[in-house]
Design an enzyme around this catalytic site. Structure first.
Site, PDB file in Angstrom:
ATOM      1  CB  ALA A 110      -0.937   0.004   1.200  1.00 22.00           C
ATOM      2  CB  VAL A 111      -0.067   4.764  -0.746  1.00 24.46           C
ATOM      3  CG1 VAL A 111      -1.070   4.900   0.402  1.00 24.46           C
ATOM      4  CG2 VAL A 111       0.602   6.081  -1.029  1.00 24.46           C
ATOM      5  CE  LYS A 112      -1.539   5.530   5.118  1.00 26.47           C
ATOM      6  NZ  LYS A 112      -2.540   5.161   4.083  1.00 26.47           N
ATOM      7  CG  ASP A 113       4.964  -0.397   2.009  1.00 24.91           C
ATOM      8  OD1 ASP A 113       5.067  -0.534   3.241  1.00 24.91           O
ATOM      9  OD2 ASP A 113       4.409  -1.228   1.267  1.00 24.91           O
ATOM     10  CG  MET A 116       6.396   3.628   7.702  1.00 25.17           C
ATOM     11  SD  MET A 116       5.856   5.140   8.492  1.00 25.17           S
ATOM     12  CE  MET A 116       4.085   5.033   8.312  1.00 25.17           C
TER      13      MET A 116
END
Ligand SMILES: *Cc1c(COP(=O)(O)O)cnc(C)c1O
Length: 468
Positions: A110-113, A116
């Site tokens: 997902a986009v958070k990678d 993060m």
């Protein structure tokens, strides 16, 4: 580069301090004291850069003398080395005027990678330099938590605690969090919804004694350094599609307003973007705000796109600060009103200014499923429910003329369909497969902590579990 708070009472401070502090002490969010700007020629010159080099070029404008472009490029190279696509954030053409930007090629799909993986390296560098330890506390509606635990697991100087609303995240999301078994990495199931998780995180940050004792820090998108790496893919997508000459608009599935604010930051940095489309599910507080200038909190209604089941979009405060001419006292007043009365309103002229850059649309679950089904039938491609909300909003923006007919629309695909298999299956009749690196996920061992919705209970749990 200096950073100031949206409530005007903390700062200016430097980049690294803003990184480690997360939320400002006056309850506000940090923003650069001024927006760095590239000329069109400078943007043109970015075309041959790799994704990591582009990341270094853009982020160096926000770190000033504290971290060099070469060092940022190196950190980005490491952050994105494990991604399963060589372009990091590839585009898929649906039509000549409509493309998907795939933001699910990292470890937790997902986009958070994208943010993060960079942030973990930024923390490492800052903590190593100062010899400090940190405790990271975050709330997640699903994707942030798994990406954060995955990025920060096993780092010697950091303990990480992630609160998730029990029973409100998908089975895959939950397993991605609870199967991280490294020292110092903890998933905590909270009896409550996402906003309860987020309120509890804020309460811990406002407990200055606890905060200072443990070196509390945030990796939610209230941390400025979370947004910085998200600016990069707006540039990479625009450059790949003929920008800065070609007119481009982006449709952004929105929850906490972090991703779409990163797009707005790209605009401030000189990237020509015709419009940013704020795509919401049935939790439509932003759609309503953009219609009448009234921000009115309602209860969260769980949807097929849980990462957007949010009523209080924290990052909206950053836009509000800009819309109000960077008047921190006025922002503080409106946020206090919002917190006590559940609503605030802005005058028409402020709303009109916001509508120049943004348009907002929403889709309910039935409409979301219809988009998934349509894309499967017409393009032979499975998309996840969040991406479907983005596409549905993109079409609405086209139909209502808020995006020009010669504009290329880029709709952000923020998660892999296999992260939400039930919804995708129901909508299309197809079962999406997890990518190879996650194929055994559901069989992995798991562990998690539980906590009631209470600040003292949470603090004592963290005190007990953190490594000293
Ligand atoms: C986090 C997330 C969003 C929302 O992004 P915000 O920055 O919170 O607006 C949308 N879709 C998916 C899949 C996400 O993980």
């Amino acid at each position: 580069m200096d950073y100031i708070s949206t409530r005007g009472q903390h700062g200016p401070i430097g980049y690294e301090e803003a990184l480690l502090t997360g939320l400002a002490r006056d309850g506000g969010l940090f923003l650069p004291a001024s927006w760095p700007r590239f000329t069109i020629e400078e943007i043109e010159a970015m075309r041959p850069l790799s994704y990591a080099q582009l990341a270094g070029r853009i982020m160096a404008r926000f770190t000033g003398t504290e971290v060099s472009e070469a060092e940022l490029t190196q950190m980005a190279e490491e952050a994105y080395a494990g991604f399963d696509h060589p372009s990091v954030a590839p585009l898929t053409r649906l039509t000549d005027r409509l493309h998907l930007l795939e933001l699910f090629h990292g470890p937790t799909i997902a986009v958070k990678d994208y943010a993060m993986q960079f942030l973990a390296r930024a923390f490492d560098r800052a903590l190593q330099r100062t010899g400090q330890r940190a405790v990271i506390l975050g709330a997640t509606s699903g994707d942030t938590g798994s990406a954060a635990l995955e990025a920060f697991k096993g780092r010697a100087a950091v303990d990480i605690f992630i609160l998730f609303p029990e029973g409100r995240v998908s089975a895959v999301q939950q397993k991605q969090m609870t199967s991280v078994l490294a020292d110092g990495a903890h998933a905590i199931a909270l009896a409550g919804d996402f906003d309860d998780c987020q309120d509890l995180v804020k309460a811990c940050f406002n407990d200055h004694t606890f905060r200072d004792r443990v070196g509390l820090s945030a990796v939610n998108s209230i941390n400025w350094a979370r947004l910085m790496p998200q600016i990069v893919y707006y540039f990479s997508a625009a450059l790949a599609l003929g920008g800065p000459q070609q007119k481009i608009a982006f449709s952004v599935p929105t929850g906490n307003f972090g991703n779409v604010f990163a797009g707005w930051a790209a605009m401030q940095m000189g990237l020509p973007i015709e419009r940013l489309i704020i795509a919401s599910n049935q939790n439509d507080i932003l759609t309503r705000f953009f219609a009448d200038g009234m921000m009115q909190r309602e209860t969260v209604r769980p949807s097929l796109s849980p990462s957007m089941d949010i009523q209080v979009s924290s990052n909206f405060e950053r836009l509000l600060f800009e819309l109000l001419g960077r008047d921190g006292a006025r922002v503080g007043g409106l946020m206090a009103e919002f917190s006590s009365q559940g609503r605030f309103a802005v005058p028409q002229e402020i709303l009109t200014r916001a509508q120049q850059d943004f348009a907002a649309f929403c889709l309910d679950d039935a409409a979301t499923k219809a988009v998934i089904d349509k894309i499967w039938r017409q393009h032979d491609q499975l998309i996840d429910p969040h991406s479907a909300v983005g596409l549905g909003a993109a079409w609405q923006a086209k139909e209502t003329g808020l995006v020009g007919s010669d504009t290329v629309l880029v709709s952000l695909a923020c998660a892999h369909p296999a992260k939400f298999p039930d919804a995708v299956q129901k909508a299309s009749g197809q079962t999406p497969q997890l990518p190879d690196h996650l194929a055994d996920l559901m069989d992995r061992e798991e562990a998690s902590l539980r906590c009631r919705n209470d600040k003292a209970a949470l603090i004592s749990l963290m005190e007990q579990e953190r490594r000293k």
